[in-house]
Design an enzyme around this catalytic site. Sequence first.
Site, PDB file in Angstrom:
ATOM      1  N   SER A 129       0.834  -1.213   0.000  1.00 62.54           N
ATOM      2  CA  SER A 129       0.000   0.000   0.000  1.00 62.54           C
ATOM      3  C   SER A 129       0.861   1.252   0.000  1.00 62.54           C
ATOM      4  CB  SER A 129      -0.896   0.016   1.238  1.00 62.54           C
ATOM      5  OG  SER A 129      -1.727  -1.106   1.278  1.00 62.54           O
TER       6      SER A 129
HETATM    7  N1  SAH Z   1      -0.825  -4.748   4.198  1.00 61.00           N
HETATM    8  C1  SAH Z   1      -0.124  -4.672   2.933  1.00 61.00           C
HETATM    9  C2  SAH Z   1      -1.049  -4.498   1.780  1.00 61.00           C
HETATM   10  C3  SAH Z   1      -1.194  -5.794   1.100  1.00 61.00           C
HETATM   11  S1  SAH Z   1      -2.302  -5.785  -0.257  1.00 61.00           S
HETATM   12  C4  SAH Z   1       0.960  -3.630   2.999  1.00 61.00           C
HETATM   13  O1  SAH Z   1       1.639  -3.611   3.987  1.00 61.00           O
HETATM   14  O2  SAH Z   1       1.179  -2.870   2.064  1.00 61.00           O
HETATM   15  C5  SAH Z   1      -3.645  -6.700   0.438  1.00 61.00           C
HETATM   16  C6  SAH Z   1      -3.358  -8.118   0.820  1.00 61.00           C
HETATM   17  O3  SAH Z   1      -4.579  -8.687   1.263  1.00 61.00           O
HETATM   18  C7  SAH Z   1      -2.850  -9.035  -0.286  1.00 61.00           C
HETATM   19  O4  SAH Z   1      -1.639  -9.585   0.093  1.00 61.00           O
HETATM   20  C8  SAH Z   1      -3.925 -10.097  -0.413  1.00 61.00           C
HETATM   21  O5  SAH Z   1      -3.436 -11.385  -0.713  1.00 61.00           O
HETATM   22  C9  SAH Z   1      -4.530 -10.062   0.966  1.00 61.00           C
HETATM   23  N2  SAH Z   1      -5.870 -10.614   1.081  1.00 61.00           N
HETATM   24  C10 SAH Z   1      -6.910 -10.524   0.212  1.00 61.00           C
HETATM   25  N3  SAH Z   1      -7.982 -11.184   0.673  1.00 61.00           N
HETATM   26  C11 SAH Z   1      -7.625 -11.697   1.888  1.00 61.00           C
HETATM   27  C12 SAH Z   1      -8.287 -12.490   2.852  1.00 61.00           C
HETATM   28  N4  SAH Z   1      -9.550 -12.891   2.702  1.00 61.00           N
HETATM   29  N5  SAH Z   1      -7.615 -12.838   3.979  1.00 61.00           N
HETATM   30  C13 SAH Z   1      -6.328 -12.444   4.173  1.00 61.00           C
HETATM   31  N6  SAH Z   1      -5.643 -11.699   3.280  1.00 61.00           N
HETATM   32  C14 SAH Z   1      -6.278 -11.329   2.147  1.00 61.00           C
END
Ligand code: SAH
Length: 285
Positions: A129
């Site tokens: 993000s």
């Molecule tokens: N927190 C991250 C952003 C990651 S993007 C950062 O530090 O920048 C969002 C993430 O959510 C992805 O890795 C995706 O695989 C995960 N995701 C999507 N659906 C999910 C679910 N149901 N349970 C857990 N993770 C999920």
Amino acid sequence: MTRRPPWMATLPPTVGGGTPSRSRPGGAAGQPGTTRPAAPRPDAAPANRGPGGAARTVASPLPAPSGLGLASDRARANMVDLLARAGVRDPQVLDALMQVPRHQFVEPALASRAYEDVALPIGHGQTISKPSTVARMIELASAHLPRARRAAAKALEVGTGCGYQAAVMARVYGEVVSIERVRGLHEQARANLRSLRLPNLRLAFGDGHQGVAQGAPYDSIVVAAAGEAVPEPLLHQMRVGGRLVAPVASGGRQALHLVERVSSDEWQLTVLDAVRFVPLRTGTT
Ligand code: SAH
């Protein structure tokens, strides 16, 4: 006309049936899904805040991170400075952003862009993000907790990705649990986080729709991927008085939803900024 907001579909039957003056999503005319505007609004969009951040106390001396060394310290200080000017006010959040070496969470080829306010690919079709998004989510999710209470506070992140936001959260809260549904990313996050030695951060593998019951109740929950509603188990894993921040998709658009648990069976929703997140998916892979 009061349209039933999508997130209501996930609420337990008792929600909305409580005291009429509270927890009545859709009550604000012309703003489907928005409860009465909370006043004052510490959650106003950063762009509306004007240059702020006067109270910030960043730039404490840091051990040089591996890799880019002092250059990355400077780049990070510059990023934090820009975020403060853009309206991030919480000194502890700014401190945390200063302490976490974002360049260690992206592949080496992208490390030179790690301190730009952009989302970058992390593999598996996912992204890290934007720092401004991370700051805003954590600021919103912790706004009810005075600094003195944060060391004893517990937070849950859904969507660990590369682990960056989890690391920032671990600098703000006493205890953090972060869950990821993609095994490869869960492992990548573990590797990225190893050198930071954050004993208060626990990574879980699984579908975050179920939350992580073992760690509940949480003072704050941050969801890093957009679903069509806030998953019901997460609402129940919030502490009364706690806050949840999640992007919610509806009709091809996404908006940031802030949910406050006002009692054991009442939740109050405020719909905030338009946002863009990767989708919240079901199951694991
Ligand atoms: N927190 C991250 C952003 C990651 S993007 C950062 O530090 O920048 C969002 C993430 O959510 C992805 O890795 C995706 O695989 C995960 N995701 C999507 N659906 C999910 C679910 N149901 N349970 C857990 N993770 C999920």
